[in-house]
Design a protein around this motif. Structure first.
Motif, PDB file in Angstrom:
ATOM      1  N   UNK A   1       0.542  -0.881   0.168  1.00 35.45           N
ATOM      2  CA  UNK A   1      -0.035  -0.218  -0.390  1.00 35.45           C
ATOM      3  C   UNK A   1       1.283   1.263  -0.253  1.00 35.45           C
ATOM      4  N   UNK A   2       2.160   1.180   0.961  1.00 36.68           N
ATOM      5  CA  UNK A   2       2.968   2.206   1.221  1.00 36.68           C
ATOM      6  C   UNK A   2       3.704   2.655  -0.120  1.00 36.68           C
ATOM      7  N   UNK A   3       4.263   1.393  -1.232  1.00 39.44           N
ATOM      8  CA  UNK A   3       4.805   1.978  -2.431  1.00 39.44           C
ATOM      9  C   UNK A   3       3.942   2.215  -3.281  1.00 39.44           C
ATOM     10  N   UNK A   4       2.512   1.804  -3.304  1.00 40.67           N
ATOM     11  CA  UNK A   4       1.469   1.601  -4.298  1.00 40.67           C
ATOM     12  C   UNK A   4       1.229   3.382  -4.359  1.00 40.67           C
ATOM     13  N   UNK A   5       0.972   4.048  -3.522  1.00 45.19           N
ATOM     14  CA  UNK A   5       0.665   5.574  -2.905  1.00 45.19           C
ATOM     15  C   UNK A   5       1.821   6.042  -3.031  1.00 45.19           C
ATOM     16  N   UNK A   6       2.902   6.029  -3.016  1.00 43.93           N
ATOM     17  CA  UNK A   6       4.277   6.712  -3.326  1.00 43.93           C
ATOM     18  C   UNK A   6       4.262   6.798  -4.873  1.00 43.93           C
ATOM     19  N   UNK A   7       3.405   5.956  -5.499  1.00 42.39           N
ATOM     20  CA  UNK A   7       4.183   5.308  -7.197  1.00 42.39           C
ATOM     21  C   UNK A   7       2.196   6.594  -7.507  1.00 42.39           C
ATOM     22  N   UNK A   8       1.738   6.319  -6.875  1.00 42.97           N
ATOM     23  CA  UNK A   8      -0.152   6.947  -7.839  1.00 42.97           C
ATOM     24  C   UNK A   8       0.421   8.070  -7.333  1.00 42.97           C
ATOM     25  N   UNK A   9       0.689   9.230  -6.036  1.00 39.95           N
ATOM     26  CA  UNK A   9       0.835  10.372  -5.981  1.00 39.95           C
ATOM     27  C   UNK A   9       2.057  11.045  -6.533  1.00 39.95           C
ATOM     28  N   UNK A  10       3.005  10.227  -7.079  1.00 39.08           N
ATOM     29  CA  UNK A  10       4.002  10.870  -8.239  1.00 39.08           C
ATOM     30  C   UNK A  10       3.419  11.003  -9.210  1.00 39.08           C
ATOM     31  N   UNK A  11       2.816  10.328  -9.802  1.00 37.67           N
ATOM     32  CA  UNK A  11       2.088  10.360 -11.015  1.00 37.67           C
ATOM     33  C   UNK A  11       0.925  11.165 -10.996  1.00 37.67           C
ATOM     34  N   UNK A  12       0.603  11.121 -10.547  1.00 37.96           N
ATOM     35  CA  UNK A  12      -0.912  12.585  -9.824  1.00 37.96           C
ATOM     36  C   UNK A  12       0.080  13.992  -9.674  1.00 37.96           C
ATOM     37  N   UNK A  13       0.942  13.999  -9.061  1.00 41.19           N
ATOM     38  CA  UNK A  13       1.947  15.466  -9.211  1.00 41.19           C
ATOM     39  C   UNK A  13       2.049  15.865 -10.669  1.00 41.19           C
ATOM     40  N   UNK A  14       3.054  14.851 -11.581  1.00 41.56           N
ATOM     41  CA  UNK A  14       3.261  15.276 -12.945  1.00 41.56           C
ATOM     42  C   UNK A  14       1.825  15.390 -14.048  1.00 41.56           C
ATOM     43  N   UNK A  15       0.756  14.954 -13.289  1.00 40.11           N
ATOM     44  CA  UNK A  15      -0.295  15.012 -14.147  1.00 40.11           C
ATOM     45  C   UNK A  15      -0.212  16.283 -14.040  1.00 40.11           C
ATOM     46  N   UNK A  16      -0.796  16.709 -12.370  1.00 37.56           N
ATOM     47  CA  UNK A  16      -0.782  18.124 -12.597  1.00 37.56           C
ATOM     48  C   UNK A  16      -0.035  18.616 -13.201  1.00 37.56           C
TER      49      UNK A  16
END
Lengths: 236, 192
Positions: free
Chosen positions: B79-94
């Motif tokens: 959960x921790x790892x995938x959360x980091x990944x998803x939030x990083x992708x969201x930052x880049x999308x924004x």
């Protein structure tokens, strides 16, 4: 409708990160104080994590893999250090020679000083003690040696043929005095079962009666809980 | 039914503890165990291989630096790892100010890939098992719930942004997300 006491209906959206800004602040304040909602949130966060499996698995390039796995080395070495060894490799042998010369000069000067003072310290290699550690029934093939100098708080431990452990376990050294056990540190062994460690203690190591090594949870335990694998007595 | 990996899996936690202590071998193992699912998520969200690889680098840089601070009671390693990944992708999308496209609203029809060349066979099997479970659970959701969930999950949009983009009432969007997540939780939570 949201329960005023426990805003559980906002938790799924919070786990997804799609609550609006104002709602986030209020919910975070509640979560700080409510263990039950934090537990519920963890369950929804696990669901959110599993949604990643809805995307097809994909392989990054080998080049990217190499870059990621080189991270630890890059993080450890400051840039100037890496450049020194990459750009000027010929300096290394000269530096090593210079270091040995310096150590030799300092050693000779120290000996001269001691002789002028009329005394040479009695501690030294001549008085180093080697304590053999014997394997127990749990690790009959293993052995160890503790090299210690009387009066010194530092010693070298070498072990051989200890079975490599599950990642959740480690070996732990115990310093035993009057039946009381103090941790001497934890360690893991190489694939061949060997390890060499520098042991430091708050009191001279020759003040202890015996030494033992047990299998403990990773990171060690306050006291021995697992099987003993090696042991040796200094006295008694 | 077995989840992937088992929640609170000792192997994952033990690996992360070793990484926190500077163990490169453990770092390699964790990377190889999760590179497929993390990169797959990043690629799905960012739709650009080069950007996804840079994001993957960012994710594991953070793992290496913050492993010692990881707290098991807060979340499983996965959960921790995938959360980091998803939030990083969201930052880049924004940063891209991206707009929704058809792909953003859809869930992959076929997310089942062949087992990749990886020595961690046991975990690969567990992953495949969980993928099947996730895909079936999502397929059973009503279309309108799947749509808002995809926008929230893969685009990182808030309730308001989704409501505006789909021209739907805010309350409707909130309800659909809540119902979707609750149903998924029922189907995906490990058996007790």
């Amino acid at each position: 409708m949201t329960n005023r006491t426990h805003p559980t209906e906002d938790l799924p959206a919070y786990a997804l990160g799609c609550l609006d800004h104002g709602e986030v602040k209020e919910l975070r304040e509640h979560l700080r104080q409510c263990a039950a909602c934090r537990s519920e949130l963890r369950a929804f966060e696990a669901v959110a994590a599993n949604l990643a499996l809805a995307a097809p698995s994909a392989e990054p390039s080998q080049a990217l893999r190499d870059r990621v796995l080189a991270l630890p080395r890059r993080q450890r070495s400051p840039d100037w250090f890496v450049r020194l060894f990459e750009t000027w490799p010929r300096l290394l042998p000269a530096a090593t020679l210079a270091a040995f010369i310096l150590i030799g000069v300092l050693g000779w000067s120290t000996l001269q000083l001691w002789q002028q003072r009329g005394s040479v310290p009695e501690t030294g290699l001549r008085q180093m003690q080697l304590l053999k550690l014997q394997g127990t029934a749990a690790a009959p093939e293993s052995s160890g040696t503790l090299a210690l100098t009387p009066g010194e708080r530092v010693a070298v431990l070498e072990v051989q043929s200890l079975p490599p452990l599950d990642p959740a376990k480690q070996y732990q050294l115990w310093l035993i005095k009057a039946g009381r056990r103090t941790s001497g540190g934890v360690f893991s062994v190489a694939a061949d079962g060997s390890a060499r460690l520098l042991i430091t203690a708050t009191t001279p190591l020759d003040s202890f009666d015996a030494f033992g090594i047990t299998i403990e949870p990773y990171g060690g335990s306050p006291g021995p809980t697992g099987q003993k694998v090696l042991g040796g007595k200094l006295r008694g | 039914m077995v989840a992937f990996p088992l929640p609170g899996s000792e192997a994952d936690e033990a690996l992360l503890m070793r990484i926190g202590a500077g163990d490169e071998q453990a770092f390699t193992r964790l990377f190889d165990r999760y590179r497929g699912v993390v990169f797959g998520l990043l690629l799905r969200m960012l739709a650009n291989r080069e950007t996804a690889e840079e994001a993957l680098m960012d994710v594991f840089t953070r793992v290496w630096k913050q492993a010692a601070d990881y707290q098991l009671q807060r979340a499983s390693v996965k959960t921790w790892l995938l959360s980091i990944a998803r939030h990083r992708a969201i930052d880049l999308l924004r940063m891209r100010h991206s707009h929704p496209d058809q792909n953003s609203r859809q869930w992959a029809e076929d997310a089942l890939e062949t087992i990749s060349a990886n020595n961690d066979v046991e975990n690969e099997v567990l992953e495949l098992d969980m993928r099947l479970k996730v895909q079936k659970a999502i397929a059973k959701l009503p279309q309108e719930q799947r749509e808002v969930l995809a926008l929230a999950y893969f685009r990182g949009w808030s309730h308001s942004e989704i409501a505006k983009a789909l021209n739907q009432p805010l309350g409707t969007v909130k309800t659909r997300i809540r119902l979707a997540m609750s149903q998924l939780r029922e189907k995906l939570e490990p058996e007790r």
